[in-house]
Design an enzyme around this catalytic site. Structure first.
Site, short mmCIF file in Angstrom:
data_model
loop_
_atom_site.label_atom_id
_atom_site.label_comp_id
_atom_site.label_asym_id
_atom_site.label_seq_id
_atom_site.Cartn_x
_atom_site.Cartn_y
_atom_site.Cartn_z
N ARG A 102 -10.11 -19.33 17.62
CA ARG A 102 -10.59 -20.72 17.74
C ARG A 102 -9.46 -21.51 18.39
NH1 ARG A 102 -13.65 -24.46 13.41
NH2 ARG A 102 -15.32 -23.28 14.40
N HIS A 129 -19.19 -23.03 21.93
CA HIS A 129 -19.20 -22.49 20.56
C HIS A 129 -20.32 -21.44 20.47
CE1 HIS A 129 -18.36 -22.09 16.44
NE2 HIS A 129 -18.65 -23.30 15.97
N GLN A 132 -21.85 -20.19 17.07
CA GLN A 132 -22.74 -21.19 16.50
C GLN A 132 -24.11 -21.11 17.16
OE1 GLN A 132 -21.96 -23.54 13.98
NE2 GLN A 132 -24.18 -23.61 14.03
N ASP A 224 -24.49 -33.36 16.42
CA ASP A 224 -23.16 -32.89 16.02
C ASP A 224 -22.27 -34.13 15.91
OD1 ASP A 224 -20.89 -31.35 15.51
OD2 ASP A 224 -20.59 -30.73 17.59
N CYS A 264 -24.43 -28.29 13.33
CA CYS A 264 -23.55 -27.12 13.13
C CYS A 264 -22.67 -27.28 11.90
CB CYS A 264 -22.70 -26.92 14.38
SG CYS A 264 -21.66 -28.35 14.75
N ARG A 292 -24.74 -18.01 10.24
CA ARG A 292 -23.51 -17.60 10.93
C ARG A 292 -23.12 -16.19 10.51
NH1 ARG A 292 -20.04 -21.61 12.89
NH2 ARG A 292 -18.81 -19.83 13.63
N1 CP Z 1 -19.84 -24.98 12.50
C1 CP Z 1 -18.57 -24.54 12.42
O1 CP Z 1 -18.05 -23.83 13.31
O2 CP Z 1 -17.93 -24.91 11.28
P1 CP Z 1 -16.37 -24.73 10.96
O3 CP Z 1 -15.63 -25.65 11.90
O4 CP Z 1 -16.22 -25.11 9.54
O5 CP Z 1 -16.00 -23.30 11.23
N1 NVA Z 2 -18.01 -30.25 18.13
C1 NVA Z 2 -17.33 -29.94 16.90
C2 NVA Z 2 -17.89 -28.71 16.27
C3 NVA Z 2 -17.26 -28.30 14.98
C4 NVA Z 2 -17.80 -27.01 14.45
C5 NVA Z 2 -15.84 -29.81 17.16
O1 NVA Z 2 -15.47 -29.19 18.16
O2 NVA Z 2 -15.06 -30.34 16.36
#
Ligand code: CP
Ligand code: NVA
Length: 307
Positions: A102, A129, A132, A224, A264, A292
């Site tokens: 990530r 993502h 997701q 989101d 998400c 997930r």
């Molecule tokens: N939706 C998602 O990726 O959640 P987290 O940021 O908690 O992993």
């Molecule tokens: N768009 C959000 C998604 C989190 C899972 C971010 O990048 O923070």
């Protein structure tokens, strides 16, 4: 499948195959129990940003199926800072069988994959993502049987989650409608990829400003956060711009009567999504989060070539 960096790197048939595998692994999980397909396999999880779902669902996916997972926090590794990404990739490949990262800069996960002889999974970047999106498509397929011909309306910021949702939706034959404020569009490159994918599947993409117009005849409403991880200094500005894009009871009542509302998570309740909708009869947010686990088991199984 060598890596899983973006849904658009794969064919619609490959994505559908992953979804079908996710459905069968989910059935096994609840009915017969998981098989130890990941025995002897370890997933390294590199996080440059916080996480609940991604961290826990990947860790549990490995454990349920006899493997193990290693969490590397933002304070460790120092991807591209303490050590070059190319060196991290080549060192890790000698220790573990698969890597999930990530990151902020999407190019960092691309670079990791370029140098890694073991599969690399994008666990969220500033651009996309894809894990997701797999859980989202699984959730929509479970509810409606297939994505073909559905109208998926995304209301809010044209961010990483929106990009992957658009790509998977049109690949699988759903029309994608996005309403966002001016200045918060999806990156042009993502729009171009979306257009190419939609041309192949026959789906339509519609870009709007008006959230009410976007949700009309939608079977899926998706939102989101207005401020993604890494954009924290813009919070006040965004909180001033986005309120007309809140997903609330009124907006939901303007959609198809069987509409599902998705997010998400993490949700900023009563900002982009009201409590009554999040906890109401149209909400799919918790099954979506739980999916997930099953979607990622399928991705891991294909990358590790064990199913
Ligand atoms: N939706 C998602 O990726 O959640 P987290 O940021 O908690 O992993
Ligand atoms: N768009 C959000 C998604 C989190 C899972 C971010 O990048 O923070």
């Amino acid at each position: 499948m060598k890596h899983f960096l973006d849904v658009s790197d794969h064919s619609p048939a490959e994505i559908q195959d992953l979804l079908d595998l996710a459905i069968s692994l989910k059935k096994e999980h609840f009915e017969k129990g998981n098989r130890p397909l990941f025995a002897g396999k370890v997933l390294a999880m590199i996080f440059q940003k916080p996480s609940l779902r991604t961290r826990v669902s990947f860790d549990m996916a490995m454990r349920h199926m006899g493997g193990d997972a290693l969490y590397l926090s933002p304070n460790e590794i120092g991807l591209g800072k303490r050590e070059s990404i190319a060196d991290v990739a080549r060192v890790m490949a000698g220790y573990v069988q698969v890597v999930m990262a990530r990151v902020f800069d999407h190019q960092h996960v691309v670079e990791l994959a370029k140098w890694s002889s073991v599969p690399v999974i994008n666990g969220l970047s500033d651009y996309s993502h894809p894990c997701q999106a797999m859980a989202d498509a699984l959730t929509i397929q479970e509810k409606f049987g297939s994505l073909k011909g559905l109208n998926v309306a995304y209301v809010g910021d044209g961010n990483n989650v929106a990009v992957s949702l658009m790509h998977i939706s049109v690949m699988l034959g759903a029309n994608f409608i996005i309403a966002n404020p001016e200045g918060y569009e999806m990156p042009a490159a993502a729009q171009k990829i979306g257009a190419d994918l939609a041309a192949k599947s026959g789906a339509n993409i519609t870009y709007l400003r008006d959230p009410h117009e976007a949700v009309r005849s939608a079977q899926v409403i998706y939102t989101d956060t207005w401020t993604s991880m890494g954009q924290e200094e813009e919070t006040a500005k965004r909180e001033a711009v986005f309120p007309p894009y809140q997903v609330n009871q009124k907006l939901v009542s303007e959609a198809d009567k069987d509409v599902i509302v998705m997010h998400c998570l993490p949700a900023h309740r009563n900002h982009e999504l009201t409590d009554d909708v999040a906890d109401g009869p149209h909400s799919a947010i918790f099954p979506q989060a739980h999916n997930r686990l099953h979607a990622q088991k399928a991705i891991l199984a294909r990358l590790l070539d064990v199913a």
